[in-house]
Design a protein around this motif. Structure first.
Motif, mmCIF file in Angstrom:
data_model
loop_
_atom_site.group_PDB
_atom_site.id
_atom_site.type_symbol
_atom_site.label_atom_id
_atom_site.label_comp_id
_atom_site.label_asym_id
_atom_site.label_seq_id
_atom_site.Cartn_x
_atom_site.Cartn_y
_atom_site.Cartn_z
ATOM 1 N N GLY A 185 3.682 -1.342 3.183
ATOM 2 C CA GLY A 185 2.720 -0.318 4.112
ATOM 3 C C GLY A 185 1.604 0.125 3.332
ATOM 4 O O GLY A 185 1.229 -0.445 2.573
ATOM 5 N N GLY A 186 1.166 1.111 3.691
ATOM 6 C CA GLY A 186 -0.051 1.719 3.215
ATOM 7 C C GLY A 186 -0.879 2.487 3.917
ATOM 8 O O GLY A 186 -0.182 3.385 4.826
ATOM 9 N N VAL A 187 -2.210 2.820 3.888
ATOM 10 C CA VAL A 187 -2.938 3.619 4.638
ATOM 11 C C VAL A 187 -4.037 2.959 5.484
ATOM 12 O O VAL A 187 -4.558 1.998 4.807
ATOM 13 N N ILE A 188 -4.083 3.220 6.524
ATOM 14 C CA ILE A 188 -5.059 2.580 7.444
ATOM 15 C C ILE A 188 -6.376 3.177 7.511
ATOM 16 O O ILE A 188 -6.402 4.455 8.017
ATOM 17 N N GLU A 189 -7.532 2.495 7.140
ATOM 18 C CA GLU A 189 -9.060 3.174 7.027
ATOM 19 C C GLU A 189 -9.379 3.285 8.386
ATOM 20 O O GLU A 189 -8.994 2.635 9.438
ATOM 21 N N GLU A 190 -10.321 4.395 8.544
ATOM 22 C CA GLU A 190 -11.056 4.602 9.898
ATOM 23 C C GLU A 190 -10.185 4.563 10.915
ATOM 24 O O GLU A 190 -9.915 4.270 12.115
ATOM 25 N N CYS A 191 -8.765 5.480 10.790
ATOM 26 C CA CYS A 191 -7.545 5.766 11.661
ATOM 27 C C CYS A 191 -7.108 6.906 11.664
ATOM 28 O O CYS A 191 -7.084 7.552 10.517
ATOM 29 N N ILE B 43 17.739 -2.335 4.192
ATOM 30 C CA ILE B 43 16.980 -3.068 4.983
ATOM 31 C C ILE B 43 15.534 -2.865 4.586
ATOM 32 O O ILE B 43 15.158 -1.931 4.045
ATOM 33 N N PRO B 44 14.428 -3.981 5.046
ATOM 34 C CA PRO B 44 13.200 -3.798 4.727
ATOM 35 C C PRO B 44 12.600 -2.504 5.640
ATOM 36 O O PRO B 44 13.212 -2.521 6.724
ATOM 37 N N THR B 45 11.876 -1.792 5.129
ATOM 38 C CA THR B 45 11.263 -0.660 5.515
ATOM 39 C C THR B 45 9.690 -0.740 5.272
ATOM 40 O O THR B 45 9.303 -1.315 4.652
ATOM 41 N N MET B 46 9.111 -0.319 6.458
ATOM 42 C CA MET B 46 7.519 -0.238 6.596
ATOM 43 C C MET B 46 7.294 1.211 6.842
ATOM 44 O O MET B 46 7.684 1.876 7.811
ATOM 45 N N GLY B 47 6.077 1.657 6.269
ATOM 46 C CA GLY B 47 5.595 2.835 6.733
ATOM 47 C C GLY B 47 3.979 2.796 6.521
ATOM 48 O O GLY B 47 3.159 2.551 5.503
ATOM 49 N N TRP B 48 3.280 2.986 7.775
ATOM 50 C CA TRP B 48 1.805 2.923 7.598
ATOM 51 C C TRP B 48 1.295 4.679 8.283
ATOM 52 O O TRP B 48 1.946 4.970 9.185
#
Length: 280
Positions: free
Chosen positions: A248-254, A220-225
């Motif tokens: 997904g990826g990396v969230i800045e200022e978080c 299945i589709p998978t997301m990672g942030w």
């Protein structure tokens, strides 16, 4: 938003159900409960149906003395989906809701539409540059030593949680004072600290269980942030190790509290992800 209770897998869970549309099963982290998903409900409930329990060991759900392995908690959610007459569903998790959400994605088979893991520690994986989350996060091992953790936290719940919520955030005011006090009250409930720490206990055994699941990639589709100030690329890298259909990826200022710190961003990402997953 309807507050409900259901007997599943030999425990009674308190949960909320809100919205209409494709179902999303929500697995919260420590030291929170279903309330951490309120920002998501407010923006997405017109398009999605959210089912969010207080996981076993937390808040207004039962607090057994054993049975906190990822597969056990995943079974709780599968049976809760049956109670709500939900056949297929998306999976959304944060923090220590992550390990059982991975187990749920595997155990649900064709019932699972997608898996989204937000700021979650992945145990038991084996890929290039993988770092066990216990290395950068001091509290994972401390909380697993439950006797010491209880000795240090009991009677100091507010001081500890105030530090916890501020230290792991990019925005130190991300968790409001009202929400902080709600979580302090929760932690002071009889059995809550003892039971919720079980989600940290036996990490080696949990890692071994998850490693068995991960021998086969998810279909299945998978997301990672992850937040830049917290897990960084760990979540996306782990999602890619679990599925060839990862984003997904990396969230800045978080920091760690993504739903409170970057509500608009994560709601937009989740909405696009779920819409695509339904069409696939």
């Amino acid at each position: 938003m309807n507050s409900k209770r259901a007997l599943v897998n030999s425990v009674t869970l308190h949960y909320v159900a809100v919205g209409s549309g494709p179902a999303v099963l929500c697995l919260h982290g420590w030291p929170q409960n279903h309330r951490e998903f309120l920002p998501i409900f407010e923006k997405c409930a017109e398009r999605y149906r959210f089912i969010a329990p207080d996981l076993r060991g937390y808040a207004d759900s039962d607090k057994p003395y054993a049975d906190y392995m990822p597969a056990t908690i995943a079974q709780d959610l599968l049976e809760l989906a049956d109670v709500e007459k939900v056949d297929r569903f998306h999976i959304l998790s944060h923090d220590l809701g992550g390990p059982p959400s991975v187990a749920l994605a595997y155990m649900a088979g064709s019932r699972a539409l997608s898996l989204a893991t937000i700021e979650t520690p992945f145990f038991g994986l084996d890929y290039k540059d993988y770092v066990d989350p216990r290395v950068p996060y001091w509290h994972l091992s401390m909380h697993a030593n439950m006797d010491i953790a209880r000795f240090l936290i009991e009677g100091r719940e507010e001081q500890y949680l105030r530090h916890f919520f501020r230290d792991f955030a990019y925005n130190p005011n991300a968790i409001s004072e009202d929400e902080l006090q709600r979580y302090v009250i929760q932690m002071k409930q009889p059995g809550n600290l003892r039971a919720s720490l079980n989600h940290y206990a036996f990490i080696d055994e949990k890692a071994a269980q998850l490693a068995e699941f991960a021998k086969k990639k998810l279909s299945i589709p998978t997301m990672g942030w992850g937040g830049r100030r917290s897990f960084g690329s760990h979540c996306f890298d782990s999602a890619k190790a679990l599925s060839d259909r990862a984003e997904g990826g990396v969230i800045e200022e978080c920091g760690h509290w993504v739903f409170e710190e970057k509500t608009d961003f994560i709601c937009e990402q989740l909405g696009q992800f779920w819409d695509k997953s339904i069409r696939l």
